[in-house]
Design a protein around this motif. Structure first.
Motif, PDB file in Angstrom:
ATOM      1  N   GLY A 139     -38.236 116.965 -18.606  1.00 11.98           N
ATOM      2  CA  GLY A 139     -37.993 115.621 -19.100  1.00 11.98           C
ATOM      3  C   GLY A 139     -39.209 114.722 -19.077  1.00 11.98           C
ATOM      4  N   ASP A 140     -40.277 115.118 -18.376  1.00 15.11           N
ATOM      5  CA  ASP A 140     -41.496 114.313 -18.357  1.00 15.11           C
ATOM      6  C   ASP A 140     -42.196 114.386 -19.709  1.00 15.11           C
ATOM      7  OD1 ASP A 140     -41.334 113.338 -15.788  1.00 15.11           O
ATOM      8  OD2 ASP A 140     -42.623 114.874 -14.923  1.00 15.11           O
ATOM      9  N   LEU A 141     -42.889 113.314 -20.030  1.00 13.70           N
ATOM     10  CA  LEU A 141     -43.754 113.261 -21.213  1.00 13.70           C
ATOM     11  C   LEU A 141     -45.175 113.115 -20.706  1.00 13.70           C
ATOM     12  CD1 LEU A 141     -44.183 112.916 -24.323  1.00 13.70           C
ATOM     13  CD2 LEU A 141     -43.910 110.452 -23.935  1.00 13.70           C
ATOM     14  N   ILE A 142     -46.065 114.038 -21.081  1.00 13.76           N
ATOM     15  CA  ILE A 142     -47.432 113.969 -20.586  1.00 13.76           C
ATOM     16  C   ILE A 142     -48.422 113.995 -21.742  1.00 13.76           C
ATOM     17  CG2 ILE A 142     -46.763 115.091 -18.425  1.00 13.76           C
ATOM     18  CD1 ILE A 142     -48.225 117.585 -19.382  1.00 13.76           C
ATOM     19  N   LEU A 143     -49.554 113.336 -21.528  1.00 12.94           N
ATOM     20  CA  LEU A 143     -50.654 113.321 -22.487  1.00 12.94           C
ATOM     21  C   LEU A 143     -51.789 114.154 -21.911  1.00 12.94           C
ATOM     22  CD1 LEU A 143     -52.106 112.169 -25.029  1.00 12.94           C
ATOM     23  CD2 LEU A 143     -52.878 110.289 -23.577  1.00 12.94           C
ATOM     24  N   VAL A 144     -52.238 115.155 -22.673  1.00  5.11           N
ATOM     25  CA  VAL A 144     -53.301 116.049 -22.230  1.00  5.11           C
ATOM     26  C   VAL A 144     -54.509 115.890 -23.151  1.00  5.11           C
ATOM     27  CG1 VAL A 144     -53.964 118.442 -21.811  1.00  5.11           C
ATOM     28  CG2 VAL A 144     -51.622 117.703 -21.331  1.00  5.11           C
ATOM     29  N   HIS A 145     -55.622 115.450 -22.605  1.00  8.84           N
ATOM     30  CA  HIS A 145     -56.848 115.378 -23.387  1.00  8.84           C
ATOM     31  C   HIS A 145     -57.498 116.754 -23.451  1.00  8.84           C
ATOM     32  CE1 HIS A 145     -56.691 111.065 -23.835  1.00  8.84           C
ATOM     33  NE2 HIS A 145     -56.587 110.898 -22.522  1.00  8.84           N
ATOM     34  N   ALA A 146     -58.210 117.031 -24.564  1.00  6.02           N
ATOM     35  CA  ALA A 146     -58.841 118.340 -24.782  1.00  6.02           C
ATOM     36  C   ALA A 146     -57.813 119.456 -24.628  1.00  6.02           C
ATOM     37  CB  ALA A 146     -60.015 118.544 -23.827  1.00  6.02           C
ATOM     38  N   ALA A 147     -56.707 119.316 -25.343  1.00  6.15           N
ATOM     39  CA  ALA A 147     -55.580 120.231 -25.179  1.00  6.15           C
ATOM     40  C   ALA A 147     -55.889 121.653 -25.620  1.00  6.15           C
ATOM     41  CB  ALA A 147     -54.366 119.704 -25.948  1.00  6.15           C
ATOM     42  N   ALA A 148     -56.921 121.847 -26.431  1.00  9.65           N
ATOM     43  CA  ALA A 148     -57.266 123.190 -26.896  1.00  9.65           C
ATOM     44  C   ALA A 148     -58.391 123.822 -26.092  1.00  9.65           C
ATOM     45  CB  ALA A 148     -57.652 123.159 -28.378  1.00  9.65           C
ATOM     46  N   CYS A 156     -50.974 123.025 -21.085  1.00  6.89           N
ATOM     47  CA  CYS A 156     -49.911 122.858 -22.079  1.00  6.89           C
ATOM     48  C   CYS A 156     -48.811 123.897 -21.888  1.00  6.89           C
ATOM     49  CB  CYS A 156     -50.486 122.963 -23.491  1.00  6.89           C
ATOM     50  SG  CYS A 156     -51.510 121.571 -24.004  1.00  6.89           S
ATOM     51  N   GLN A 157     -49.208 125.156 -21.696  1.00  9.44           N
ATOM     52  CA  GLN A 157     -48.219 126.219 -21.507  1.00  9.44           C
ATOM     53  C   GLN A 157     -47.396 125.990 -20.246  1.00  9.44           C
ATOM     54  OE1 GLN A 157     -49.812 130.390 -22.449  1.00  9.44           O
ATOM     55  NE2 GLN A 157     -51.698 129.193 -22.309  1.00  9.44           N
ATOM     56  N   TRP A 158     -48.065 125.675 -19.164  1.00  5.45           N
ATOM     57  CA  TRP A 158     -47.392 125.517 -17.878  1.00  5.45           C
ATOM     58  C   TRP A 158     -46.442 124.325 -17.910  1.00  5.45           C
ATOM     59  CZ3 TRP A 158     -50.650 126.488 -12.856  1.00  5.45           C
ATOM     60  CH2 TRP A 158     -49.796 126.608 -11.750  1.00  5.45           C
ATOM     61  N   ALA A 159     -46.930 123.194 -18.430  1.00  5.20           N
ATOM     62  CA  ALA A 159     -46.095 121.995 -18.488  1.00  5.20           C
ATOM     63  C   ALA A 159     -44.882 122.210 -19.391  1.00  5.20           C
ATOM     64  CB  ALA A 159     -46.923 120.813 -18.981  1.00  5.20           C
ATOM     65  N   ALA A 160     -45.084 122.876 -20.527  1.00  2.00           N
ATOM     66  CA  ALA A 160     -43.963 123.154 -21.427  1.00  2.00           C
ATOM     67  C   ALA A 160     -42.940 124.070 -20.763  1.00  2.00           C
ATOM     68  CB  ALA A 160     -44.475 123.779 -22.723  1.00  2.00           C
ATOM     69  N   ALA A 161     -43.432 125.050 -20.005  1.00  2.00           N
ATOM     70  CA  ALA A 161     -42.522 125.955 -19.299  1.00  2.00           C
ATOM     71  C   ALA A 161     -41.714 125.214 -18.236  1.00  2.00           C
ATOM     72  CB  ALA A 161     -43.318 127.097 -18.660  1.00  2.00           C
ATOM     73  N   LEU A 162     -42.262 124.131 -17.698  1.00  2.00           N
ATOM     74  CA  LEU A 162     -41.548 123.319 -16.717  1.00  2.00           C
ATOM     75  C   LEU A 162     -40.550 122.372 -17.365  1.00  2.00           C
ATOM     76  CD1 LEU A 162     -44.530 122.420 -14.348  1.00  2.00           C
ATOM     77  CD2 LEU A 162     -42.619 123.942 -13.816  1.00  2.00           C
ATOM     78  N   GLY A 163     -40.564 122.304 -18.699  1.00  2.00           N
ATOM     79  CA  GLY A 163     -39.626 121.451 -19.415  1.00  2.00           C
ATOM     80  C   GLY A 163     -40.168 120.110 -19.835  1.00  2.00           C
ATOM     81  N   ALA A 164     -41.475 119.902 -19.702  1.00  2.00           N
ATOM     82  CA  ALA A 164     -42.096 118.649 -20.125  1.00  2.00           C
ATOM     83  C   ALA A 164     -42.396 118.673 -21.623  1.00  2.00           C
ATOM     84  CB  ALA A 164     -43.378 118.398 -19.343  1.00  2.00           C
ATOM     85  N   THR A 165     -42.483 117.507 -22.215  1.00  3.57           N
ATOM     86  CA  THR A 165     -42.951 117.359 -23.592  1.00  3.57           C
ATOM     87  C   THR A 165     -44.426 117.004 -23.548  1.00  3.57           C
ATOM     88  OG1 THR A 165     -40.792 116.611 -24.380  1.00  3.57           O
ATOM     89  CG2 THR A 165     -42.700 116.090 -25.753  1.00  3.57           C
ATOM     90  N   VAL A 166     -45.253 117.780 -24.257  1.00  6.38           N
ATOM     91  CA  VAL A 166     -46.699 117.618 -24.183  1.00  6.38           C
ATOM     92  C   VAL A 166     -47.241 117.020 -25.469  1.00  6.38           C
ATOM     93  CG1 VAL A 166     -48.907 118.772 -23.804  1.00  6.38           C
ATOM     94  CG2 VAL A 166     -46.849 119.614 -22.647  1.00  6.38           C
ATOM     95  N   ILE A 167     -47.983 115.927 -25.336  1.00 15.34           N
ATOM     96  CA  ILE A 167     -48.787 115.365 -26.419  1.00 15.34           C
ATOM     97  C   ILE A 167     -50.236 115.698 -26.086  1.00 15.34           C
ATOM     98  CG2 ILE A 167     -49.511 113.278 -27.634  1.00 15.34           C
ATOM     99  CD1 ILE A 167     -46.890 111.971 -26.793  1.00 15.34           C
ATOM    100  N   GLY A 168     -50.975 116.256 -27.048  1.00 20.85           N
ATOM    101  CA  GLY A 168     -52.341 116.659 -26.782  1.00 20.85           C
ATOM    102  C   GLY A 168     -53.335 116.055 -27.749  1.00 20.85           C
ATOM    103  N   THR A 169     -54.509 115.671 -27.241  1.00 17.11           N
ATOM    104  CA  THR A 169     -55.575 115.211 -28.116  1.00 17.11           C
ATOM    105  C   THR A 169     -56.540 116.360 -28.376  1.00 17.11           C
ATOM    106  OG1 THR A 169     -57.054 114.440 -26.350  1.00 17.11           O
ATOM    107  CG2 THR A 169     -55.408 112.885 -27.154  1.00 17.11           C
ATOM    108  N   VAL A 170     -56.970 116.498 -29.636  1.00 17.84           N
ATOM    109  CA  VAL A 170     -57.882 117.556 -30.060  1.00 17.84           C
ATOM    110  C   VAL A 170     -58.843 116.967 -31.094  1.00 17.84           C
ATOM    111  CG1 VAL A 170     -56.249 119.443 -29.631  1.00 17.84           C
ATOM    112  CG2 VAL A 170     -56.274 118.318 -31.860  1.00 17.84           C
ATOM    113  N   SER A 171     -59.908 117.726 -31.406  1.00 19.03           N
ATOM    114  CA  SER A 171     -60.916 117.190 -32.330  1.00 19.03           C
ATOM    115  C   SER A 171     -60.766 117.691 -33.754  1.00 19.03           C
ATOM    116  CB  SER A 171     -62.322 117.530 -31.821  1.00 19.03           C
ATOM    117  OG  SER A 171     -62.494 118.928 -31.711  1.00 19.03           O
TER     118      SER A 171
END
Length: 226
Positions: A139-148, A156-171
């Protein structure tokens, strides 16, 4: 006799010298490791160029994996034949090395030497961030910089497996696709978009209780972790 990449003076790649080394027997608290893989990290370049000074001569490389081939008498919990990996100290660019036993992690059979050598630093960084700094939960929403990046993809994989929604910044778009493939639900191209503005209008955020997603603050729904 085993060989290693040794650096006797700092500089470009040409200072890396393939040299025979006398590894010897493990001292108190040590094991001798026959290396199967070594991790390559940008910090190795900093060591090679002298940007992060190291005592000369030295063998670079902070990550590695291999098989224990000798154990000091006072070492407990490890035996000859164990598959292990480590993240530091330097010395990874070698066929064999001595290393403190308490720096080693035993590997399950499902993890290859190549995988282990490539993920120890990034994996431990991720573990600290999402299990200790803030224990991410469903249920958590997290922002991950340099997601790639290396750490970002594991996170990203670990947080998604825990049930979080991941927003990631990429170039780039290619990196956005890579992040998506590794659990990132929404991506923002920071080279073209203002990530603060984009996060504010994200559908994931509109359905969530939050007040801000700034990295210096922690809120009930949104967390900026990396």
């Amino acid at each position: 006799m085993p060989h290693a990449m040794q650096i006797r003076q700092t500089g470009g790649p040409e200072v890396l010298t393939w040299t025979a080394v006398d590894v010897g027997e493990p001292g108190s608290g040590q094991v001798r490791l026959r290396q199967a893989a070594a991790g390559l990290n940008y910090i190795d370049v900093y060591h090679r160029t002298g940007y992060y000074p190291q005592p000369l001569p030295f063998i670079p490389g902070l990550e590695g994996a291999g098989t224990v081939e000798a154990v000091a008498q006072d070492v407990r919990g490890l035996k000859v034949g164990d598959r292990v990996a480590y993240a530091g100290p330097t010395g990874g660019y070698s066929e064999a090395r001595l290393i403190e036993a308490d720096r080693l992690v035993r590997l399950p059979e499902a993890i290859s030497f190549d995988q282990a050598a490539a993920m120890m630093l990034q994996g431990m960084t991720t573990q600290v961030l999402i299990r200790q700094v803030y224990p991410v939960k469903a249920g958590d929403l997290i922002l991950v910089h340099a997601a790639a990046g290396g750490t970002g993809l594991i996170l990203c994989q670990w947080a998604a497996a825990l049930g979080a929604t991941v927003i990631g910044t990429v170039s780039t778009q290619a990196k956005a696709e890579l992040a998506h493939a590794h659990g990132c639900k929404h991506t923002i191209l920071y080279s073209k978009q203002d990530f603060v503005a984009e996060v504010s209008v994200s559908p994931a955020v509109r359905n969530c209780r939050w007040s801000s997603i700034l990295s210096a603050r922690i809120h009930s729904c949104a967390r900026s972790i990396v």
